[in-house]
Design an enzyme around this catalytic site. Structure first.
Site, PDB file in Angstrom:
ATOM      1  N   TYR A 222       0.842  -1.202   0.000  1.00 55.91           N
ATOM      2  CA  TYR A 222       0.000   0.000   0.000  1.00 55.91           C
ATOM      3  C   TYR A 222       0.886   1.266   0.000  1.00 55.91           C
ATOM      4  O   TYR A 222       1.806   1.398   0.815  1.00 55.91           O
ATOM      5  CB  TYR A 222      -0.936  -0.006   1.216  1.00 55.91           C
ATOM      6  CG  TYR A 222      -1.671   1.309   1.342  1.00 55.91           C
ATOM      7  CD1 TYR A 222      -2.667   1.650   0.433  1.00 55.91           C
ATOM      8  CD2 TYR A 222      -1.322   2.241   2.315  1.00 55.91           C
ATOM      9  CE1 TYR A 222      -3.299   2.882   0.505  1.00 55.91           C
ATOM     10  CE2 TYR A 222      -1.959   3.468   2.401  1.00 55.91           C
ATOM     11  CZ  TYR A 222      -2.948   3.784   1.491  1.00 55.91           C
ATOM     12  OH  TYR A 222      -3.565   5.010   1.552  1.00 55.91           O
ATOM     13  N   GLY A 223       0.561   2.186  -0.886  1.00 54.81           N
ATOM     14  CA  GLY A 223       1.387   3.371  -1.114  1.00 54.81           C
ATOM     15  C   GLY A 223       1.795   4.125   0.147  1.00 54.81           C
ATOM     16  O   GLY A 223       2.953   4.499   0.304  1.00 54.81           O
TER      17      GLY A 223
ATOM     18  N   LYS B  76       4.315   9.506   3.546  1.00 53.47           N
ATOM     19  CA  LYS B  76       4.163   9.716   4.974  1.00 53.47           C
ATOM     20  C   LYS B  76       5.387   9.259   5.785  1.00 53.47           C
ATOM     21  O   LYS B  76       5.564   9.658   6.928  1.00 53.47           O
ATOM     22  CB  LYS B  76       2.899   9.025   5.475  1.00 53.47           C
ATOM     23  CG  LYS B  76       1.636   9.622   4.863  1.00 53.47           C
ATOM     24  CD  LYS B  76       1.650  11.107   5.007  1.00 53.47           C
ATOM     25  CE  LYS B  76       0.336  11.822   4.749  1.00 53.47           C
ATOM     26  NZ  LYS B  76      -0.497  11.391   3.673  1.00 53.47           N
TER      27      LYS B  76
ATOM     28  N   CYS C 245     -12.785  14.691   5.653  1.00 57.76           N
ATOM     29  CA  CYS C 245     -13.336  15.965   6.121  1.00 57.76           C
ATOM     30  C   CYS C 245     -13.365  17.036   5.032  1.00 57.76           C
ATOM     31  O   CYS C 245     -13.590  18.209   5.318  1.00 57.76           O
ATOM     32  CB  CYS C 245     -12.566  16.474   7.332  1.00 57.76           C
ATOM     33  SG  CYS C 245     -12.786  15.448   8.792  1.00 57.76           S
TER      34      CYS C 245
ATOM     35  N   ASP D 128      -1.525  17.268  -0.354  1.00 51.87           N
ATOM     36  CA  ASP D 128      -1.250  16.466   0.842  1.00 51.87           C
ATOM     37  C   ASP D 128      -0.189  17.028   1.796  1.00 51.87           C
ATOM     38  O   ASP D 128      -0.410  17.041   2.991  1.00 51.87           O
ATOM     39  CB  ASP D 128      -0.867  15.047   0.426  1.00 51.87           C
ATOM     40  CG  ASP D 128      -1.091  14.024   1.531  1.00 51.87           C
ATOM     41  OD1 ASP D 128      -2.013  14.225   2.340  1.00 51.87           O
ATOM     42  OD2 ASP D 128      -0.342  13.044   1.600  1.00 51.87           O
TER      43      ASP D 128
ATOM     44  N   ALA E 169      -9.745   3.104  -1.956  1.00 51.83           N
ATOM     45  CA  ALA E 169      -9.199   2.918  -3.310  1.00 51.83           C
ATOM     46  C   ALA E 169      -8.689   4.269  -3.812  1.00 51.83           C
ATOM     47  O   ALA E 169      -9.238   5.316  -3.450  1.00 51.83           O
ATOM     48  CB  ALA E 169     -10.282   2.381  -4.236  1.00 51.83           C
TER      49      ALA E 169
ATOM     50  N   SER F  28     -11.631  17.838  -1.872  1.00 54.14           N
ATOM     51  CA  SER F  28     -12.691  18.566  -2.570  1.00 54.14           C
ATOM     52  C   SER F  28     -12.512  20.074  -2.405  1.00 54.14           C
ATOM     53  O   SER F  28     -12.929  20.846  -3.267  1.00 54.14           O
ATOM     54  CB  SER F  28     -14.073  18.109  -2.117  1.00 54.14           C
ATOM     55  OG  SER F  28     -14.198  18.247  -0.737  1.00 54.14           O
TER      56      SER F  28
HETATM   57  C1  SPV Z   1      -3.612  10.064   4.181  1.00 56.69           C
HETATM   58  O1  SPV Z   1      -4.114   9.029   4.640  1.00 56.69           O
HETATM   59  O2  SPV Z   1      -3.515  11.099   4.838  1.00 56.69           O
HETATM   60  C2  SPV Z   1      -3.108  10.069   2.800  1.00 56.69           C
HETATM   61  C3  SPV Z   1      -2.884   8.797   2.119  1.00 56.69           C
HETATM   62  O3  SPV Z   1      -2.821  11.098   2.268  1.00 56.69           O
HETATM   63  S1  SPV Z   1      -1.505   7.959   2.704  1.00 56.69           S
HETATM   64  O4  SPV Z   1      -0.509   7.956   1.649  1.00 56.69           O
HETATM   65  O5  SPV Z   1      -1.946   6.621   2.971  1.00 56.69           O
HETATM   66  O6  SPV Z   1      -0.989   8.612   3.861  1.00 56.69           O
HETATM   67 MN    MN Z   2      -2.570  12.651   3.707  1.00 57.14          MN
END
Ligand code: SPV
Ligand code: MN
Length: 624
Positions: free
Chosen positions: A221-222, A230, A273, A290, A386, A277
């Site tokens: 998972y990314g 992250k 939240c 992000d 997804a 969008s």
């Molecule tokens: C989040 O969950 O805050 C994201 C996706 O932006 S992740 O890459 O899973 O952190």
């Molecule tokens: Mn995030």
């Protein structure tokens, strides 16, 4: 030197030449250690050249980690059933025996953790190629820029890096032998015939702050594997703490105002939240969705996107509400979809506004409506988490300043939670300190509803970044407060709440109303509208919103709606202050005392207003 000898032995000469053109011995040592530990069959050093990037794209499909869809350039990748999101439980900081990061952070004694994760990585890349990637966080040739290296045996991860970050091979060459960098070592571990990691019970993501490196294993998972996302954010927060700037879990957007001027805003929202969008509001520009970096430069707050692409939630993306991203997702071009349903080469997701097929292939394998998992729960056609992965510059509304090495000047910051009861839909902090404390450090979301119609339990997610703060939470808040003092004119701070409900449980706002709030903020930045002082902040005036509702949404805005939305609910706001105060007292190691002072002043203002006007105060009663 031992490590150079090992590199020469284990890497073919073409790739070895590519590696040693980077003259940084720490890079060589990191790659040599990765090879020795993970024992890959081959090593591919990926430069910034188009043919190397193309090689990654092609191999992602050849290995089976991605499959082509009907539309040119589109592919689908599946993660395992137990690997559909960031895994908080098994993500830990490696901390030396004599230290602790405070009880809010998941940690393990460093030597013990290193032994465990290196044990899991031992020989993990057998029969696979290890890809060595050089990328940067932030624009290149810039104060914001942080070089990163990632060694991975996943071509899906490598392909995602192509789309999400800026190329860094030439940067590493330019920076020479002394450059400091972040490093990630990732292996998918054992995979099944669908090329999905299977040993999810042995999934581990360990962060070593001593060496600025991250280990990740038995996951795809990314959010667990793309080191620059992250994983690096946690290391960046520590770096920013040492160097006096801020790394935030925020979008960046440009908002147009009268005469076509553009003003930049950042926004922090816990997941679900309204973050994406807001960042993608039609007619405005997106600079990042992000992770944002803020630096003070000559008293101005300059901001840049750490990333260059979007790893976005696809659930509820529709043609009507999200025209810009919809276009990218439905036209030829480079898109990686993950964990949704595929039927006849076409992707389907939850809430896409189209009738989905009753069967197909998804993250559970062959799927049919009614299929159950091993615990007997029905498997939805696509996972709620997804995602789509795209480069930002394919979006029509991508801001042209994305790669500006100076960043953009930030005029406002917004914090948005999910609060059914207390906070008005939009308000401005009295000053930087008040906004950071009563909106950012008080950000609440809600746990999922256990029973339909019942409100969720409030849960604090401090500045929406709690999962990634790798210093004490108190220090993190203090850094934010101090940062404002370096600025001649700190960005205005706003609190928004798209989820306020009336006493019958109905939302008091429509989904598009957020566009009006953002336009109001833009006018506030330029001093073009007044505001009403309320106990919790400065709130919009009815007349100004009526004009904006007409202009932005072509809607008549009734006085009753304004009253319903902007009534100050005193008991609910007092209860919120109690929850926030308790959270900071109990969970925030080294909470700055100013937090309690500002909260207590807010309580006093609420009590005074309550004495005068009662529990529920119409905004019209505050104009006097
Ligand atoms: C989040 O969950 O805050 C994201 C996706 O932006 S992740 O890459 O899973 O952190
Ligand atoms: Mn995030």
């Amino acid at each position: 030197m031992q490590y150079l000898k090992l590199l020469q032995e284990k890497i073919d000469s073409r790739n070895y030449q590519k590696l040693i053109q980077i003259s940084n011995p720490k890079v060589h040592q990191f790659v040599a250690d990765a090879i020795e530990l993970c024992e890959p069959a081959a090593v591919f050093v990926c430069t910034d050249k188009p043919e190397d990037l193309e090689d990654t794209r092609r191999r992602a499909v050849e290995t089976g980690e991605e499959r082509p869809l009907k539309m040119r350039g589109h592919t689908i990748h599946f993660d395992g059933m137990e690997d559909q999101g960031r895994d908080r439980e098994v993500t830990r900081y490696l901390v030396p025996k004599t230290e602790t990061l405070g009880k809010a952070l998941n940690q393990i004694e460093r030597e013990k953790g290193l032994a465990e994760i290196r044990g899991l990585l031992k020989g993990a890349m057998e029969n696979r190629t290890m890809v060595v990637r050089f990328m940067t966080l932030g624009p290149n040739n810039s104060q914001f820029s942080i070089p990163c290296v990632e060694c991975t045996d996943s071509y899906y991860v490598s392909h995602s890096l192509n789309l999400l970050y800026r190329p860094g091979y030439e940067e590493f060459k330019r920076l020479g032998p002394k450059a400091q960098f972040f490093a990630t070592l990732h292996s998918c571990g054992k995979m099944d015939e669908r090329m999905v990691s299977v040993e999810s019970d042995k999934k581990r993501i360990y962060i070593d702050c001593i060496t600025d490196s991250v280990y990740s294993v038995n996951t795809q998972y990314g959010g667990n594997t793309i080191g620059l996302k992250k994983l690096a954010l946690r290391l960046t927060i520590r770096k920013a703490d040492r160097e006096g700037w801020l790394a935030e879990h925020m979008f960046l957007m440009g908002v147009y105002g009268p005469g076509g001027r553009k003003t930049y805003f950042a926004g922090a929202f816990p997941s679900g939240c309204g973050k994406t969008s807001t960042a993608m509001l039609p007619g405005e520009t997106i600079l990042g969705d992000d992770i944002a970096y803020f630096r003070a430069a000559n008293g101005r707050c300059m901001a840049a996107n750490a990333e260059a692409g979007i790893f976005g939630i696809i659930q509820n993306v529709t043609a009507k509400n999200d025209p810009a991203i919809w276009e990218v997702l439905t036209k030829p071009g480079e898109v990686i979809f993950s964990n949704l349903l595929v039927k006849d080469g076409k992707p389907y997701w939850l809430g896409m506004g189209e009738e989905p097929p009753a069967d197909g292939e998804n993250y559970s394998g062959d799927w049919y409506k009614g299929k159950k998992d091993t615990k007997g729960n029905e498997i939805p056609l696509a996972h709620k988490n997804a995602r789509y992965t795209v480069a930002l510059n394919v979006l029509k509304n991508c801001d042209p300043e994305l790669d500006n090495p100076k960043g953009v000047e930030l005029a406002g910051v917004m914090y948005g939670g999910r609060d059914a009861k207390a906070s008005v839909p939009c308000q401005q902090g009295f000053d930087w300190e008040h906004g950071i404390i009563t909106y950012g450090a008080s950000l609440e979301t809600e746990t999922t509803f256990a029973i339909v119609g019942k409100e969720g339990v409030p849960e604090i997610n401090l500045m929406s970044i709690q999962d990634f703060v790798a210093i004490s939470l108190g220090k993190y808040v203090r850094n934010n407060l101090e940062f404002g003092k370096k600025l001649k004119k700190p960005p205005l701070v706003f609190g928004v709440n798209y989820f306020l409900r009336d006493k019958d449980g109905k939302f008091v706002n429509g989904v598009r109303d957020k566009h009006v709030w953002v336009k109001w903020m833009e006018l506030r930045v330029h001093g073009e509208v007044d505001a009403v002082p309320a106990p919790t902040g400065l709130i919009p005036k009815y007349e100004d919103l009526a004009v904006l509702f007409r202009q932005v949404l072509d809607k008549k805005y009734a006085r009753e709606d304004y009253i319903k939305q902007f009534t100050i609910r005193v008991p609910e706001n007092l209860a919120k202050i109690d929850r926030v105060g308790k959270f900071h007292r109990e969970n925030v190691a080294k909470a700055p005392p100013i937090i309690f002072k500002v909260l207590s002043q807010q309580r006093d203002r609420l009590l005074t207003a309550q004495n005068k006007h009662g529990d529920y105060i119409s905004p019209f009663d505050l104009i006097k």
